[in-house]
Write a protein that holds these residues in place. Structure first.
Motif, PDB file in Angstrom:
ATOM      1  N   ALA A   1      -9.405  -1.797   0.054  1.00  0.00           N
ATOM      2  CA  ALA A   1      -8.512  -1.069  -0.846  1.00  0.00           C
ATOM      3  C   ALA A   1      -7.787   0.071  -0.139  1.00  0.00           C
ATOM      4  CB  ALA A   1      -9.302  -0.540  -2.044  1.00  0.00           C
ATOM      5  N   ILE A   2      -8.473   0.770   0.757  1.00  0.00           N
ATOM      6  CA  ILE A   2      -7.795   1.840   1.501  1.00  0.00           C
ATOM      7  C   ILE A   2      -6.735   1.259   2.430  1.00  0.00           C
ATOM      8  CG2 ILE A   2      -8.182   3.435   3.436  1.00  0.00           C
ATOM      9  CD1 ILE A   2     -10.339   4.742   1.923  1.00  0.00           C
ATOM     10  N   THR A   3      -7.014   0.106   3.031  1.00  0.00           N
ATOM     11  CA  THR A   3      -5.997  -0.551   3.859  1.00  0.00           C
ATOM     12  C   THR A   3      -4.765  -0.881   3.032  1.00  0.00           C
ATOM     13  OG1 THR A   3      -7.679  -1.496   5.334  1.00  0.00           O
ATOM     14  CG2 THR A   3      -5.517  -2.546   5.324  1.00  0.00           C
ATOM     15  N   ALA A   4      -4.977  -1.441   1.844  1.00  0.00           N
ATOM     16  CA  ALA A   4      -3.853  -1.770   0.963  1.00  0.00           C
ATOM     17  C   ALA A   4      -3.109  -0.507   0.536  1.00  0.00           C
ATOM     18  CB  ALA A   4      -4.354  -2.526  -0.262  1.00  0.00           C
ATOM     19  N   LEU A   5      -3.838   0.525   0.146  1.00  0.00           N
ATOM     20  CA  LEU A   5      -3.229   1.775  -0.306  1.00  0.00           C
ATOM     21  C   LEU A   5      -2.403   2.430   0.791  1.00  0.00           C
ATOM     22  CD1 LEU A   5      -2.940   4.147  -2.328  1.00  0.00           C
ATOM     23  CD2 LEU A   5      -5.090   5.049  -1.395  1.00  0.00           C
ATOM     24  N   GLN A   6      -2.998   2.614   1.963  1.00  0.00           N
ATOM     25  CA  GLN A   6      -2.278   3.285   3.040  1.00  0.00           C
ATOM     26  C   GLN A   6      -1.130   2.428   3.568  1.00  0.00           C
ATOM     27  OE1 GLN A   6      -5.252   4.483   5.907  1.00  0.00           O
ATOM     28  NE2 GLN A   6      -6.181   5.971   4.515  1.00  0.00           N
ATOM     29  N   GLY A   7      -1.301   1.109   3.557  1.00  0.00           N
ATOM     30  CA  GLY A   7      -0.223   0.230   3.991  1.00  0.00           C
ATOM     31  C   GLY A   7       0.990   0.327   3.085  1.00  0.00           C
ATOM     32  N   LEU A   8       0.751   0.356   1.771  1.00  0.00           N
ATOM     33  CA  LEU A   8       1.851   0.419   0.813  1.00  0.00           C
ATOM     34  C   LEU A   8       2.444   1.827   0.717  1.00  0.00           C
ATOM     35  CD1 LEU A   8       0.209  -1.713  -2.012  1.00  0.00           C
ATOM     36  CD2 LEU A   8       2.225  -2.383  -0.681  1.00  0.00           C
ATOM     37  N   ARG A   9       1.581   2.820   0.567  1.00  0.00           N
ATOM     38  CA  ARG A   9       2.041   4.189   0.308  1.00  0.00           C
ATOM     39  C   ARG A   9       2.523   4.907   1.562  1.00  0.00           C
ATOM     40  NH1 ARG A   9      -2.760   8.000  -0.908  1.00  0.00           N
ATOM     41  NH2 ARG A   9      -2.859   7.742   1.364  1.00  0.00           N
ATOM     42  N   ASP A  10       1.705   4.904   2.621  1.00  0.00           N
ATOM     43  CA  ASP A  10       2.008   5.715   3.798  1.00  0.00           C
ATOM     44  C   ASP A  10       2.936   4.999   4.772  1.00  0.00           C
ATOM     45  OD1 ASP A  10       0.208   7.406   2.597  1.00  0.00           O
ATOM     46  OD2 ASP A  10      -1.461   6.844   3.894  1.00  0.00           O
ATOM     47  N   GLN A  11       2.662   3.729   5.026  1.00  0.00           N
ATOM     48  CA  GLN A  11       3.483   2.972   5.968  1.00  0.00           C
ATOM     49  C   GLN A  11       4.700   2.336   5.294  1.00  0.00           C
ATOM     50  OE1 GLN A  11       2.730   2.959   9.292  1.00  0.00           O
ATOM     51  NE2 GLN A  11       1.046   4.352   8.749  1.00  0.00           N
ATOM     52  N   GLY A  12       4.507   1.824   4.085  1.00  0.00           N
ATOM     53  CA  GLY A  12       5.588   1.124   3.391  1.00  0.00           C
ATOM     54  C   GLY A  12       6.458   2.009   2.518  1.00  0.00           C
ATOM     55  N   ARG A  13       5.992   3.240   2.239  1.00  0.00           N
ATOM     56  CA  ARG A  13       6.757   4.195   1.425  1.00  0.00           C
ATOM     57  C   ARG A  13       7.190   3.574   0.090  1.00  0.00           C
ATOM     58  NH1 ARG A  13      10.696   6.481   6.292  1.00  0.00           N
ATOM     59  NH2 ARG A  13       9.009   7.180   7.677  1.00  0.00           N
ATOM     60  N   ILE A  14       6.262   2.938  -0.571  1.00  0.00           N
ATOM     61  CA  ILE A  14       6.546   2.217  -1.803  1.00  0.00           C
ATOM     62  C   ILE A  14       7.122   3.147  -2.863  1.00  0.00           C
ATOM     63  CG2 ILE A  14       4.189   2.517  -2.679  1.00  0.00           C
ATOM     64  CD1 ILE A  14       4.424  -0.323  -3.840  1.00  0.00           C
ATOM     65  N   GLN A  15       8.095   2.619  -3.625  1.00  0.00           N
ATOM     66  CA  GLN A  15       8.748   3.376  -4.696  1.00  0.00           C
ATOM     67  C   GLN A  15       8.785   2.528  -5.967  1.00  0.00           C
ATOM     68  OE1 GLN A  15       9.863   6.579  -4.325  1.00  0.00           O
ATOM     69  NE2 GLN A  15       9.108   6.532  -2.212  1.00  0.00           N
ATOM     70  N   ARG A  16       8.793   3.206  -7.100  1.00  0.00           N
ATOM     71  CA  ARG A  16       8.891   2.526  -8.386  1.00  0.00           C
ATOM     72  C   ARG A  16      10.159   1.666  -8.425  1.00  0.00           C
ATOM     73  NH1 ARG A  16       6.737   2.874 -13.319  1.00  0.00           N
ATOM     74  NH2 ARG A  16       5.374   4.572 -12.611  1.00  0.00           N
ATOM     75  N   GLY A  17      10.013   0.454  -8.947  1.00  0.00           N
ATOM     76  CA  GLY A  17      11.151  -0.444  -9.106  1.00  0.00           C
ATOM     77  C   GLY A  17      11.475  -1.290  -7.895  1.00  0.00           C
ATOM     78  N   GLN A  18      10.834  -1.033  -6.763  1.00  0.00           N
ATOM     79  CA  GLN A  18      11.102  -1.839  -5.571  1.00  0.00           C
ATOM     80  C   GLN A  18      10.571  -3.259  -5.729  1.00  0.00           C
ATOM     81  OE1 GLN A  18       9.369   0.369  -2.262  1.00  0.00           O
ATOM     82  NE2 GLN A  18      11.406   1.000  -1.604  1.00  0.00           N
ATOM     83  N   LYS A  19      11.194  -4.164  -4.980  1.00  0.00           N
ATOM     84  CA  LYS A  19      10.705  -5.538  -4.904  1.00  0.00           C
ATOM     85  C   LYS A  19       9.730  -5.615  -3.718  1.00  0.00           C
ATOM     86  CE  LYS A  19      14.936  -7.553  -6.808  1.00  0.00           C
ATOM     87  NZ  LYS A  19      14.346  -7.908  -8.114  1.00  0.00           N
ATOM     88  N   VAL A  20       8.457  -5.849  -4.038  1.00  0.00           N
ATOM     89  CA  VAL A  20       7.402  -5.843  -3.026  1.00  0.00           C
ATOM     90  C   VAL A  20       6.756  -7.219  -2.962  1.00  0.00           C
ATOM     91  CG1 VAL A  20       5.183  -4.843  -2.361  1.00  0.00           C
ATOM     92  CG2 VAL A  20       6.961  -3.389  -3.372  1.00  0.00           C
ATOM     93  N   LEU A  21       6.594  -7.731  -1.752  1.00  0.00           N
ATOM     94  CA  LEU A  21       5.935  -9.021  -1.556  1.00  0.00           C
ATOM     95  C   LEU A  21       4.627  -8.820  -0.801  1.00  0.00           C
ATOM     96  CD1 LEU A  21       7.352 -12.463  -0.796  1.00  0.00           C
ATOM     97  CD2 LEU A  21       5.718 -11.536   0.850  1.00  0.00           C
ATOM     98  N   ILE A  22       3.559  -9.442  -1.294  1.00  0.00           N
ATOM     99  CA  ILE A  22       2.255  -9.399  -0.641  1.00  0.00           C
ATOM    100  C   ILE A  22       1.963 -10.790  -0.090  1.00  0.00           C
ATOM    101  CG2 ILE A  22      -0.177  -8.813  -0.861  1.00  0.00           C
ATOM    102  CD1 ILE A  22       1.749  -6.504  -1.556  1.00  0.00           C
ATOM    103  N   ASP A  23       1.988 -10.926   1.227  1.00  0.00           N
ATOM    104  CA  ASP A  23       1.677 -12.205   1.875  1.00  0.00           C
ATOM    105  C   ASP A  23       0.186 -12.227   2.189  1.00  0.00           C
ATOM    106  OD1 ASP A  23       1.997 -14.675   3.012  1.00  0.00           O
ATOM    107  OD2 ASP A  23       2.764 -13.932   4.925  1.00  0.00           O
ATOM    108  N   GLY A  24      -0.517 -13.228   1.635  1.00  0.00           N
ATOM    109  CA  GLY A  24      -1.972 -13.262   1.735  1.00  0.00           C
ATOM    110  C   GLY A  24      -2.587 -12.511   0.566  1.00  0.00           C
ATOM    111  N   ALA A  25      -2.107 -12.828  -0.641  1.00  0.00           N
ATOM    112  CA  ALA A  25      -2.455 -12.033  -1.827  1.00  0.00           C
ATOM    113  C   ALA A  25      -3.809 -12.376  -2.417  1.00  0.00           C
ATOM    114  CB  ALA A  25      -1.379 -12.213  -2.903  1.00  0.00           C
ATOM    115  N   SER A  26      -4.519 -13.359  -1.855  1.00  0.00           N
ATOM    116  CA  SER A  26      -5.777 -13.781  -2.473  1.00  0.00           C
ATOM    117  C   SER A  26      -7.008 -13.238  -1.760  1.00  0.00           C
ATOM    118  CB  SER A  26      -5.864 -15.314  -2.503  1.00  0.00           C
ATOM    119  OG  SER A  26      -5.803 -15.839  -1.186  1.00  0.00           O
ATOM    120  N   GLY A  27      -6.853 -12.611  -0.597  1.00  0.00           N
ATOM    121  CA  GLY A  27      -7.991 -12.083   0.143  1.00  0.00           C
ATOM    122  C   GLY A  27      -8.375 -10.692  -0.332  1.00  0.00           C
TER     123      GLY A  27
END
Length: 334
Positions: free
Chosen positions: A136-162
């Motif tokens: 979960a921390i990997t997902a959080l830091q990947g999206l928030r810190d590295q990906g700079r995720i914003q509301r309304g963006q189109k986000v794709l998760i490749d490998g979404a079942s692991g």
């Protein structure tokens, strides 16, 4: 205590042994935890196989740095060092850490630093809590810190079942993104259940050639080349790789910075850093029901090698958890 000990570097079935060893003692800045659950991660496989896994014969000449693997854990505080301020004996906690002693979570007890722990979410069992930290921390830091995720963006998760992917879908939704999950046919329904707005069956469609563009792509299990991911990004888009085969990781590390110099698209690879602040944020999200751990299988402590083998096959739907029973009810053997 009982612990799964790495006797030498190599494949888990060959080098792991369930043994009785001395319990660790906490330093002044550590907490001693009676563990009730752990979970397996790619990090554990690398730790057990060693730094020279390309050359296993050479690797076996080295002494394992971490005698006991297992980065994730959940349990109850047994005792604390004199410098500990936030925790007391009896507190239920979850976290992820390797101490300098090299003793991780595949054991009945472990020590951890204060900043690698947080109170266990009140609505989760120990096994559910142990499924959270690294993934979960990997997902959080990947999206928030590295990906700079914003509301309304189109986000794709490749490998979404692991492990990372199931958390990434839910965390991206909590940020208000429009989420597309890429997974195998048997995981399509699960991806929808955990909140994906769109689901792509990778056996039927190659999203890198669909013509659609995304603001952020998180490669939780990256199978495509870095050039394919770059093509699927929109202007100012960001690709963040957090998992995949060694060849893909090396490609991201070597070519990502170079490709980021050209145009407005950014290509990144990173390794998560465990910290108490993010663990507490995840605790809040878990207690609010915004994210839920997805657990595929549970194994007893004595079957850590089998749990690692199953995870390495690449078909786990969510996390693989180790249930730790104290005393005579520790099951299984290595």
């Amino acid at each position: 205590m009982k612990a799964v000990v790495t006797t030498q570097y190599g494949p888990p079935p060959d080098v792991l042994r369930l043994k009785e060893i001395a319990s660790p003692s906490p330093a002044e800045d550590e907490v001693l935890i009676r563990l009730y659950a752990s979970s397996v991660n790619p990090l554990d496989s690398f730790t057990i196989r060693g730094p020279l896994f390309f050359f296993p014969r050479l690797g076996r000449l080295l002494k394992p740095k971490h005698k006991i693997a297992g980065a994730d854990f959940a349990g109850r505080v047994e005792s604390v060092g004199s410098g500990i301020k936030q925790f007391r004996p009896g507190d239920e906690v979850f976290g992820a850490s390797f101490t300098g002693k090299g003793l991780g979570g595949f054991a009945e007890f472990a020590c951890a630093g204060e900043d690698s722990l947080a109170p266990k979410p009140s609505n989760l069992s120990f096994e559910e809590a142990a499924a959270v930290p690294v993934a979960a921390i990997t997902a959080l830091q990947g999206l928030r810190d590295q990906g700079r995720i914003q509301r309304g963006q189109k986000v794709l998760i490749d490998g979404a079942s692991g492990g990372v992917g199931t958390f990434a879908v839910q965390i991206a939704k909590s940020f208000g993104a429009e989420v597309t999950a890429v997974c195998s046919p048997r995981n399509v329904n699960r991806a929808r259940v955990i909140g994906a707005d769109h689901v792509i069956d990778y056996t039927r469609e190659d999203f890198t050639r669909s013509g659609l563009r995304y603001d952020l792509i998180l490669g939780a299990n990256a199978h495509h080349s870095i050039f394919d991911y770059r093509r699927a990004l929109g202007e100012d888009g960001i690709f963040v790789m957090v998992g995949g085969g060694l060849a893909r990781i090396l490609q991201a590390v070597s070519l990502g910075p170079l490709l980021s110099w050209f145009g407005s698209k950014r290509m990144r690879f990173f390794i998560a850093k465990i910290n108490g602040r993010d663990l507490r944020l995840l605790k809040d999200l878990l207690e609010a029901g915004k994210i839920v751990p997805v657990i595929d299988r549970r194994y007893p402590l004595g079957e850590v090698a089998e749990a690692l083998r199953y995870r390495e096959e690449g078909h786990a739907q969510g996390k693989v958890v180790i249930a730790i029973r104290h005393g005579d009810d520790v099951q299984g053997s290595l």
